[in-house]
Design an enzyme around this catalytic site. Structure first.
Site, PDB file in Angstrom:
ATOM      1  N   ASP A   1       3.428   0.113  12.328  1.00 28.96           N
ATOM      2  CA  ASP A   1       2.266  -0.522  11.691  1.00 28.96           C
ATOM      3  C   ASP A   1       2.070  -2.038  12.225  1.00 28.96           C
ATOM      4  O   ASP A   1       0.954  -2.710  11.687  1.00 28.96           O
ATOM      5  CB  ASP A   1       2.299  -0.355  10.230  1.00 28.96           C
ATOM      6  CG  ASP A   1       2.636   0.936   9.627  1.00 28.96           C
ATOM      7  OD1 ASP A   1       1.987   1.843  10.432  1.00 28.96           O
ATOM      8  OD2 ASP A   1       2.945   1.081   8.543  1.00 28.96           O
TER       9      ASP A   1
ATOM     10  N   ARG B   1      -9.190  -0.466   3.569  1.00 27.63           N
ATOM     11  CA  ARG B   1      -8.392   0.771   3.355  1.00 27.63           C
ATOM     12  C   ARG B   1      -6.968   0.057   2.863  1.00 27.63           C
ATOM     13  O   ARG B   1      -6.449   0.539   1.842  1.00 27.63           O
ATOM     14  CB  ARG B   1      -8.037   1.486   4.475  1.00 27.63           C
ATOM     15  CG  ARG B   1      -9.071   2.927   4.626  1.00 27.63           C
ATOM     16  CD  ARG B   1      -8.577   3.547   5.760  1.00 27.63           C
ATOM     17  NE  ARG B   1      -7.273   4.008   5.437  1.00 27.63           N
ATOM     18  CZ  ARG B   1      -6.579   4.364   6.343  1.00 27.63           C
ATOM     19  NH1 ARG B   1      -6.977   4.681   7.713  1.00 27.63           N
ATOM     20  NH2 ARG B   1      -5.322   4.919   6.085  1.00 27.63           N
TER      21      ARG B   1
ATOM     22  N   LYS C   1       0.937  -1.218  -0.163  1.00 30.89           N
ATOM     23  CA  LYS C   1      -0.115   0.003   0.009  1.00 30.89           C
ATOM     24  C   LYS C   1       1.032   1.417   0.199  1.00 30.89           C
ATOM     25  O   LYS C   1       0.676   2.250  -0.867  1.00 30.89           O
ATOM     26  CB  LYS C   1      -0.952   0.080   1.347  1.00 30.89           C
ATOM     27  CG  LYS C   1      -1.510   1.473   1.615  1.00 30.89           C
ATOM     28  CD  LYS C   1      -2.434   1.266   2.793  1.00 30.89           C
ATOM     29  CE  LYS C   1      -1.762   1.552   4.233  1.00 30.89           C
ATOM     30  NZ  LYS C   1      -1.518   3.249   4.307  1.00 30.89           N
ATOM     31  N   ASN C   2       1.919   1.409   0.769  1.00 27.89           N
ATOM     32  CA  ASN C   2       2.577   2.490   1.061  1.00 27.89           C
ATOM     33  C   ASN C   2       3.526   2.773  -0.035  1.00 27.89           C
ATOM     34  O   ASN C   2       4.138   3.990   0.095  1.00 27.89           O
ATOM     35  CB  ASN C   2       3.207   2.509   2.421  1.00 27.89           C
ATOM     36  CG  ASN C   2       2.259   2.711   3.408  1.00 27.89           C
ATOM     37  OD1 ASN C   2       1.120   3.135   3.193  1.00 27.89           O
ATOM     38  ND2 ASN C   2       2.298   2.588   4.597  1.00 27.89           N
TER      39      ASN C   2
HETATM   40  N1  EPU Z   1       5.565  14.449  11.411  1.00 25.17           N
HETATM   41  C1  EPU Z   1       5.681  15.558  11.917  1.00 25.17           C
HETATM   42  N2  EPU Z   1       5.443  16.560  11.001  1.00 25.17           N
HETATM   43  C2  EPU Z   1       5.177  16.217   9.523  1.00 25.17           C
HETATM   44  C3  EPU Z   1       5.306  14.903   9.259  1.00 25.17           C
HETATM   45  C4  EPU Z   1       5.367  14.103  10.056  1.00 25.17           C
HETATM   46  O1  EPU Z   1       5.827  15.878  12.802  1.00 25.17           O
HETATM   47  O2  EPU Z   1       4.875  17.071   8.839  1.00 25.17           O
HETATM   48  C5  EPU Z   1       5.559  13.240  12.528  1.00 25.17           C
HETATM   49  C6  EPU Z   1       4.420  12.559  12.587  1.00 25.17           C
HETATM   50  O3  EPU Z   1       3.329  12.819  13.365  1.00 25.17           O
HETATM   51  C7  EPU Z   1       4.976  11.187  13.272  1.00 25.17           C
HETATM   52  C8  EPU Z   1       6.482  11.077  12.641  1.00 25.17           C
HETATM   53  O4  EPU Z   1       6.686  12.383  12.139  1.00 25.17           O
HETATM   54  O5  EPU Z   1       5.072  11.479  14.753  1.00 25.17           O
HETATM   55  C9  EPU Z   1       6.823   9.994  11.645  1.00 25.17           C
HETATM   56  O6  EPU Z   1       5.762  10.187  10.739  1.00 25.17           O
HETATM   57  P1  EPU Z   1       6.047   9.940   9.006  1.00 25.17           P
HETATM   58  O7  EPU Z   1       5.978  11.108   8.296  1.00 25.17           O
HETATM   59  O8  EPU Z   1       7.138   9.151   8.805  1.00 25.17           O
HETATM   60  O9  EPU Z   1       4.502   9.117   8.801  1.00 25.17           O
HETATM   61  P2  EPU Z   1       3.940   9.183   7.506  1.00 25.17           P
HETATM   62  O10 EPU Z   1       4.703   9.376   6.269  1.00 25.17           O
HETATM   63  O11 EPU Z   1       2.662   9.945   7.381  1.00 25.17           O
HETATM   64  C10 EPU Z   1       4.174   6.611   6.640  1.00 25.17           C
HETATM   65  C11 EPU Z   1       3.156   5.614   6.545  1.00 25.17           C
HETATM   66  C12 EPU Z   1       2.498   4.967   7.699  1.00 25.17           C
HETATM   67  C13 EPU Z   1       3.533   4.553   8.826  1.00 25.17           C
HETATM   68  C14 EPU Z   1       4.505   5.603   9.053  1.00 25.17           C
HETATM   69  C15 EPU Z   1       5.715   5.282   9.917  1.00 25.17           C
HETATM   70  C16 EPU Z   1       2.405   6.015   4.069  1.00 25.17           C
HETATM   71  C17 EPU Z   1       1.279   6.479   3.327  1.00 25.17           C
HETATM   72  N3  EPU Z   1       2.177   6.026   5.511  1.00 25.17           N
HETATM   73  O12 EPU Z   1       3.407   7.758   7.310  1.00 25.17           O
HETATM   74  O13 EPU Z   1       1.539   4.054   7.420  1.00 25.17           O
HETATM   75  O14 EPU Z   1       2.950   4.255   9.917  1.00 25.17           O
HETATM   76  O15 EPU Z   1       5.200   6.056   7.794  1.00 25.17           O
HETATM   77  O16 EPU Z   1       6.302   4.158   9.201  1.00 25.17           O
HETATM   78  O17 EPU Z   1       3.325   5.620   3.750  1.00 25.17           O
HETATM   79  C18 EPU Z   1      -0.247   2.525   7.679  1.00 25.17           C
HETATM   80  O18 EPU Z   1       0.089   1.981   6.612  1.00 25.17           O
HETATM   81  O19 EPU Z   1      -1.213   2.213   8.441  1.00 25.17           O
HETATM   82  C19 EPU Z   1       0.470   3.742   8.245  1.00 25.17           C
HETATM   83  C20 EPU Z   1      -0.128   4.640   8.954  1.00 25.17           C
END
Ligand code: EPU
Length: 420
Positions: free
Chosen positions: A307, A400, A22-23
């Site tokens: 996850d 999802r 998915k990601n």
């Molecule tokens: N964060 C900030 N500011 C930002 C962006 C992120 O503070 O502008 C924080 C987040 O709140 C979190 C941390 O940084 O505490 C890390 O978040 P990250 O940005 O790495 O998460 P993401 O890219 O939004 C992806 C996956 C998630 C997975 C996380 C961690 C996708 C679409 N989503 O999220 O997947 O948990 O990386 O590995 O790639 C899921 O598939 O269920 C899922 C939530």
């Protein structure tokens, strides 16, 4: 609202094939915007998050056609307005990743705050800081964000305050078409990132270091499209492995890359599971002894993935002794605990980020909800090991991220009914 009704306990048997990640699929759809040539995405999972993102790019003017069940063609030459839909974007947090390619190709983009996520506040400060470092001007009005840069983005050096997966991918895609070189420091290293970079490089991008903490990108004027093959979903892989161990089953997991979930698999072994793996398969065999407790702490890749935290917690409720689970990535990822406790698990919330689990306690079927998609599959695992009927509401959350889960698990001898 759709629900699953699961009759337990059930031992699973047979083989299950892992679908595309998915990601990575979501980021590949976003990458289709970087070129005006048609792009083919293969091994793409048929899941609701993919459907939502397709709706969003179709609203921009792209055309998406399913050529087969797992092969999607996207034609993005028709995109004319880089304005993300105000109703659709708040339903899908990961739609934020579109802003990198849209800015790279059209030099402007506007969007409402991306939502659709219940696991934490999910700010977008990293995206704003990263993109403004490439010369983009930005303002926020009435809860909408506006980004603009007359002319091409300008390569620069940007340091992530903490590694962000989608942040890294967004910046990487924005920098592909920028003028000059970009260095991204303190990047996330999740395997979906080098896989995306490999596709982009095959189309003419110049990205080095993806999969490490420092990525450098030499901007090019344009890239082509071609075919992007989605890697196996490591979270689905890990979820099925945990499910096999929790139900004390004999199952094979195929079409996967076990090395991308080596730590969770090794932890299952440490708990006493009988598990082995090769290049693209995992085998789980039943054991006679009780599993024993372990402590886990979620961490960026290659650490224990957030996850898999919820599925692992359900498994730990079946292990002898005291386990602890420390969630370090998202602040609201224990919302499913009350449901598992209602089913009989002995879990104490030590603080908002830490729980302790006393095992092993038999679980009993109850009516529960699925607050997010990873909690959803945890609930399915709980239902498979519980005595009696478990009804899981709000399974849109499961749809999802997991393709046709009920049918695939029923082929493994599960007894799951779906009620619409
Ligand atoms: N964060 C900030 N500011 C930002 C962006 C992120 O503070 O502008 C924080 C987040 O709140 C979190 C941390 O940084 O505490 C890390 O978040 P990250 O940005 O790495 O998460 P993401 O890219 O939004 C992806 C996956 C998630 C997975 C996380 C961690 C996708 C679409 N989503 O999220 O997947 O948990 O990386 O590995 O790639 C899921 O598939 O269920 C899922 C939530």
């Amino acid at each position: 609202m759709s629900s699953f009704e699961i009759s337990g306990p059930k031992k699973l048997e047979g083989e299950i094939e892992v679908k595309g990640a998915k990601n990575m699929a979501l980021k590949a759809i976003a990458a289709s915007i970087l070129s005006d040539e048609p792009m083919i995405i293969s091994n793409i999972p048929r899941i609701e998050d993919v459907n939502r993102l397709i709706e969003i790019i179709e609203d921009l003017g792209a055309v998406a056609t399913w050529e087969t069940d797992s092969r999607l063609k996207i034609e993005s030459q028709g995109i004319s307005k880089p304005k993300l839909n105000e109703k659709l974007v708040p339903t899908l947090r990961s739609s934020i990743v579109l802003i990198g390619p849209l800015l790279a190709r059209f030099n402007e983009v506007s969007l409402p705050h991306p939502g659709g996520c219940s696991i934490g506040k999910r700010p977008i400060d990293v995206f704003i800081d990263g993109l403004t470092s490439l010369g983009v001007k930005y303002y926020c009005k009435n809860d909408s964000y506006f980004f603009k840069k007359p002319g091409r983005l300008e390569g620069n050096r940007f340091r992530f305050p903490k590694p962000s997966v989608t942040g890294t991918e967004t910046m990487m895609m924005a920098a592909v078409l920028a003028e000059g070189a970009t260095a991204l420091i303190n990047c996330a290293c999740e395997p979906e990132i080098p896989a995306l970079a490999e596709y982009l490089n095959s189309q003419g991008a110049k990205i080095k270091g993806a999969g490490t903490h420092t990525i450098t990108i030499e901007g090019v004027e344009s890239i082509s499209a071609g075919e992007c093959k989605i890697i196996p979903d490591r979270i689905e892989t890990g979820s099925f492995a945990i499910m096999g161990v929790a139900t004390n089953s004999r199952i094979g997991i195929t079409n996967c890359n076990p090395l991308q979930c080596e730590l969770p698999l090794t932890m299952l072994k440490d708990m006493g599971a009988d598990i082995s793996w090769g290049k693209d398969w995992i085998e789980i065999r039943p054991v006679k002894k009780k599993l024993h407790a372990i402590n886990i702490s979620t961490k960026e890749y290659p650490g224990f993935p957030t996850d898999l935290q919820a599925p692992m917690t359900v498994l730990l409720s079946q292990a002898e002794g005291n386990s602890s689970v420390f969630e370090t990535i998202f602040e609201d990822r224990f919302m499913y605990i009350d449901s598992i406790k209602k089913m009989g698990a002995d879990i104490t919330m030590e603080n908002p980020q830490k729980i302790t689990i006393k095992g092993a306690h038999e679980l009993h079927g109850k009516e529960v909800e699925s607050p997010d998609l990873r909690a959803g599959i945890a609930m399915v695992i709980a239902g498979l090991i519980a005595q009696g009927e478990t009804r899981i509401g709000n399974i849109y959350q499961i749809d999802r991220g997991y393709e046709n889960l009920q049918a695939r698990l029923n082929q493994l001898n599960a007894d799951i009914d779906r009620h619409e």
